[in-house]
Design a protein around this motif. Sequence first.
Motif, PDB file in Angstrom:
ATOM      1  N   LYS A  40      95.629 -21.727 -31.899  1.00  0.00           N
ATOM      2  CA  LYS A  40      95.390 -22.599 -33.193  1.00  0.00           C
ATOM      3  C   LYS A  40      96.750 -23.148 -33.648  1.00  0.00           C
ATOM      4  CE  LYS A  40      91.265 -20.004 -34.628  1.00  0.00           C
ATOM      5  NZ  LYS A  40      90.845 -19.210 -35.665  1.00  0.00           N
ATOM      6  N   ILE A  41      97.862 -22.304 -33.618  1.00  0.00           N
ATOM      7  CA  ILE A  41      99.274 -22.571 -34.151  1.00  0.00           C
ATOM      8  C   ILE A  41      99.660 -23.782 -33.312  1.00  0.00           C
ATOM      9  CG2 ILE A  41     101.645 -21.868 -34.569  1.00  0.00           C
ATOM     10  CD1 ILE A  41     100.341 -19.183 -35.359  1.00  0.00           C
ATOM     11  N   ALA A  42      99.543 -23.459 -31.990  1.00  0.00           N
ATOM     12  CA  ALA A  42     100.305 -24.603 -30.654  1.00  0.00           C
ATOM     13  C   ALA A  42      99.272 -25.876 -31.033  1.00  0.00           C
ATOM     14  CB  ALA A  42      99.804 -24.046 -29.569  1.00  0.00           C
ATOM     15  N   ASN A  43      98.209 -25.965 -31.620  1.00  0.00           N
ATOM     16  CA  ASN A  43      97.336 -27.152 -31.808  1.00  0.00           C
ATOM     17  C   ASN A  43      97.627 -27.743 -33.058  1.00  0.00           C
ATOM     18  OD1 ASN A  43      96.627 -27.317 -28.916  1.00  0.00           O
ATOM     19  ND2 ASN A  43      94.831 -25.674 -29.456  1.00  0.00           N
ATOM     20  N   ASP A  44      98.083 -27.132 -34.032  1.00  0.00           N
ATOM     21  CA  ASP A  44      98.531 -27.483 -35.372  1.00  0.00           C
ATOM     22  C   ASP A  44      99.230 -28.696 -35.456  1.00  0.00           C
ATOM     23  OD1 ASP A  44      99.794 -27.495 -38.486  1.00  0.00           O
ATOM     24  OD2 ASP A  44      97.686 -26.603 -38.531  1.00  0.00           O
ATOM     25  N   VAL A  45      98.760 -29.929 -36.162  1.00  0.00           N
ATOM     26  CA  VAL A  45      99.401 -31.282 -36.206  1.00  0.00           C
ATOM     27  C   VAL A  45     100.737 -30.988 -36.977  1.00  0.00           C
ATOM     28  CG1 VAL A  45      99.475 -33.618 -36.536  1.00  0.00           C
ATOM     29  CG2 VAL A  45      97.674 -32.541 -35.441  1.00  0.00           C
ATOM     30  N   PHE A  46     100.351 -30.339 -38.244  1.00  0.00           N
ATOM     31  CA  PHE A  46     101.768 -30.111 -38.913  1.00  0.00           C
ATOM     32  C   PHE A  46     102.807 -29.441 -38.383  1.00  0.00           C
ATOM     33  CE2 PHE A  46     103.931 -27.361 -42.193  1.00  0.00           C
ATOM     34  CZ  PHE A  46     104.354 -28.301 -42.907  1.00  0.00           C
ATOM     35  N   ILE A  47     102.494 -28.339 -37.734  1.00  0.00           N
ATOM     36  CA  ILE A  47     103.439 -27.449 -36.973  1.00  0.00           C
ATOM     37  C   ILE A  47     104.130 -28.245 -35.976  1.00  0.00           C
ATOM     38  CG2 ILE A  47     103.781 -25.327 -35.529  1.00  0.00           C
ATOM     39  CD1 ILE A  47     101.710 -24.131 -37.446  1.00  0.00           C
ATOM     40  N   GLN A  48     103.476 -28.918 -34.968  1.00  0.00           N
ATOM     41  CA  GLN A  48     103.862 -29.742 -33.869  1.00  0.00           C
ATOM     42  C   GLN A  48     104.865 -30.836 -34.593  1.00  0.00           C
ATOM     43  OE1 GLN A  48     100.560 -31.527 -31.758  1.00  0.00           O
ATOM     44  NE2 GLN A  48     100.011 -29.646 -31.006  1.00  0.00           N
ATOM     45  N   GLN A  63     105.839 -20.518 -43.481  1.00  0.00           N
ATOM     46  CA  GLN A  63     104.911 -20.256 -44.684  1.00  0.00           C
ATOM     47  C   GLN A  63     103.663 -20.642 -44.384  1.00  0.00           C
ATOM     48  OE1 GLN A  63     106.235 -22.532 -48.110  1.00  0.00           O
ATOM     49  NE2 GLN A  63     104.569 -21.608 -49.424  1.00  0.00           N
ATOM     50  N   LYS A  64     103.247 -21.542 -43.635  1.00  0.00           N
ATOM     51  CA  LYS A  64     102.065 -22.281 -43.416  1.00  0.00           C
ATOM     52  C   LYS A  64     101.342 -21.009 -42.368  1.00  0.00           C
ATOM     53  CE  LYS A  64      98.767 -25.413 -41.577  1.00  0.00           C
ATOM     54  NZ  LYS A  64      98.510 -26.725 -41.275  1.00  0.00           N
TER      55      LYS A  64
END
Length: 90
Positions: A40-48, A63-64
């Motif tokens: 889920k983290i790897a696919n998160d647009v904000f994180i990418q 934080q997210k």
Amino acid sequence: MPFIHFSRQEKIAGQFKFADDFLVDRDVFVNTYLNETAVKIANDVFIQTRINTPFLNRDAIRQKIRQVFLSTYFNKYDVEIFLFDSSVSH
């Protein structure tokens, strides 16, 4: 007196077995949960977007991850979040 000692030793052994079984079950849960969370983290647009832009503050990513992706189950642990881009070779 030997019977009481044996009974106590047996009780202690039973408690250790229970604790060991309980921890093994928890480890399976944690491993599965963390593997699902990593996807889920790897696919998160904000994180990418944040991780691929070197000029943006990365504290927002940490934080997210802490607030959105890690359940309250992990509040009892000291959690450190390390950020890296696996596509970058050093």
